[in-house]
Design an enzyme around this catalytic site. Structure first.
Site, PDB file in Angstrom:
ATOM      1  CE  LYS A 151      -3.616 -11.526   4.410  1.00 45.73           C
ATOM      2  NZ  LYS A 151      -4.002 -12.635   5.314  1.00 45.73           N
ATOM      3  CD  GLU A 184      -0.829 -20.597   7.658  1.00 41.94           C
ATOM      4  OE1 GLU A 184      -0.408 -19.621   8.171  1.00 41.94           O
ATOM      5  OE2 GLU A 184      -1.374 -20.779   6.545  1.00 41.94           O
TER       6      GLU A 184
HETATM    7  N1  PMP Z   1      -1.752 -17.382   8.406  1.00 41.27           N
HETATM    8  C1  PMP Z   1      -3.000 -17.030   7.555  1.00 41.27           C
HETATM    9  C2  PMP Z   1      -3.432 -18.242   6.650  1.00 41.27           C
HETATM   10  C3  PMP Z   1      -3.404 -15.811   7.764  1.00 41.27           C
HETATM   11  O1  PMP Z   1      -4.362 -15.575   6.885  1.00 41.27           O
HETATM   12  C4  PMP Z   1      -2.828 -14.801   8.326  1.00 41.27           C
HETATM   13  C5  PMP Z   1      -3.152 -13.481   8.407  1.00 41.27           C
HETATM   14  N2  PMP Z   1      -4.589 -13.308   8.957  1.00 41.27           N
HETATM   15  C6  PMP Z   1      -1.588 -15.259   9.213  1.00 41.27           C
HETATM   16  C7  PMP Z   1      -1.363 -16.406   9.080  1.00 41.27           C
HETATM   17  C8  PMP Z   1      -0.851 -14.054   9.993  1.00 41.27           C
HETATM   18  O2  PMP Z   1       0.124 -13.133   9.203  1.00 41.27           O
HETATM   19  P1  PMP Z   1       0.094 -11.726   9.619  1.00 41.27           P
HETATM   20  O3  PMP Z   1       0.984 -11.924  10.952  1.00 41.27           O
HETATM   21  O4  PMP Z   1       0.908 -11.411   8.662  1.00 41.27           O
HETATM   22  O5  PMP Z   1      -1.109 -11.058   9.775  1.00 41.27           O
END
Ligand code: PMP
Length: 288
Positions: A151, A184
């Site tokens: 991230k 995603e």
């Molecule tokens: N995919 C991406 C690219 C993200 O940036 C995020 C978080 N905003 C998610 C999926 C979801 O992750 P999380 O449930 O840990 O927030």
């Protein structure tokens, strides 16, 4: 009294919270971050977020100048000092100040920033009506580049995909991986429902391993819903019984149209509603 932001051991008023223009987080997107929620004063899955942050940092060889326990304390202190109990926390570790060159070796001290604020990613009505999404032509970064599990502060390809969504009058875009399979969305993971089964792209599809995604998979397991983590094609999204997105900011939100194809008769479907309800219960009750 305004919002107070943590920067490298001090709290500053929102307008005074600043980092150097020589910070490689700004110059090159060199850094990692987390988006975290607190519900009724409890931080949801704090350990999972901290683990992901340190794993992201390890992958890019960034030494966070604090221990995981100190980072947890920074989160809870920032919430406390701002008197926030239902909030969104943005925790950032940047490479820190360096020179006008890429080399991280010129950045002796990484910076830590923590912001606690409110977030409303989508208008409330969209949780009732469901989202319309498009598939972006901008692909998710591939496993052969920067691991999508990291991230990082480099969200430019996601931003391009988000721009495609907004230009089409949609709030979100589905991003495909280099092979053309579904990965995603720009800031959320994606799930489809088909024949009573819950299906979501696996890690090797090039996704961020969402903490909300993990929680929803656990909840589905408790409900006896079979879950498949595997390659998902665009065709499967078009012909799904239901579709929804998960994320820390978005929580669980239904998708009712993908590239102009109506999903679930254009209304949030029963499994989406059930898992959304269970997720709301979980965030309210876990650790209580
Ligand atoms: N995919 C991406 C690219 C993200 O940036 C995020 C978080 N905003 C998610 C999926 C979801 O992750 P999380 O449930 O840990 O927030």
């Amino acid at each position: 009294m305004g919002l107070k932001v943590y920067v490298d051991g001090e709290y500053y008023e929102k307008d005074e919270a600043k980092i150097s223009v020589f910070d490689h987080g700004l110059l090159y997107g060199d850094g990692v971050f987390e988006g975290i929620r607190s519900y009724s004063g409890r931080v949801f899955r704090m350990d999972a977020h901290i683990d992901r942050l340190y794993n992201s940092a390890k992958a890019i060889m960034l030494d966070i100048p604090a221990t995981p326990d100190q980072m947890k304390k920074i989160i809870t202190d920032t919430l406390e000092i701002n008197n926030l109990s239902d909030a969104y926390v943005r925790l950032i570790a940047t490479r820190g100040c360096g020179t006008l060159g890429l080399g991280p070796d010129r950045c002796p001290s990484p910076s830590i920033i923590c912001i606690a604020d409110f977030i409303a990613l989508y208008p409330k009505e969209l949780y009732e009506s469901g989202l319309e999404v498009v598939t972006a032509s901008t692909r998710r970064i591939s496993l052969g580049t920067l691991y999508p599990q990291v991230k990082s502060l480099n969200y430019l390809n996601n931003i391009l995909a988000k721009t495609e969504a907004l230009n089409s009058g949609c709030s979100e875009a589905i991003m495909l991986n280099a092979n053309g399979a579904v990965a995603e969305c720009t800031g959320d993971n994606i799930f489809i429902v088909k024949g009573g089964r819950l299906i979501t792209p696996d890690v090797s599809s090039g996704i961020l391993e969402g903490i909300t995604r993990e929680a929803v998979i656990e909840l589905a397991g408790k409900e006896g819903i079979p879950v498949e983590e595997r390659t998902v094609s665009r065709y499967e999204t078009f012909t799904a019984d239901e579709c929804f997105l998960t994320g820390t900011a978005a929580e669980v939100i239904s998708v009712i149209k993908i590239d102009q194809r109506l999903i679930a008769d254009g209304k949030p479907g029963p499994m989406t509603k059930l898992l959304h309800e269970r997720f709301n219960e979980l965030v309210r009750n876990e650790g209580a």
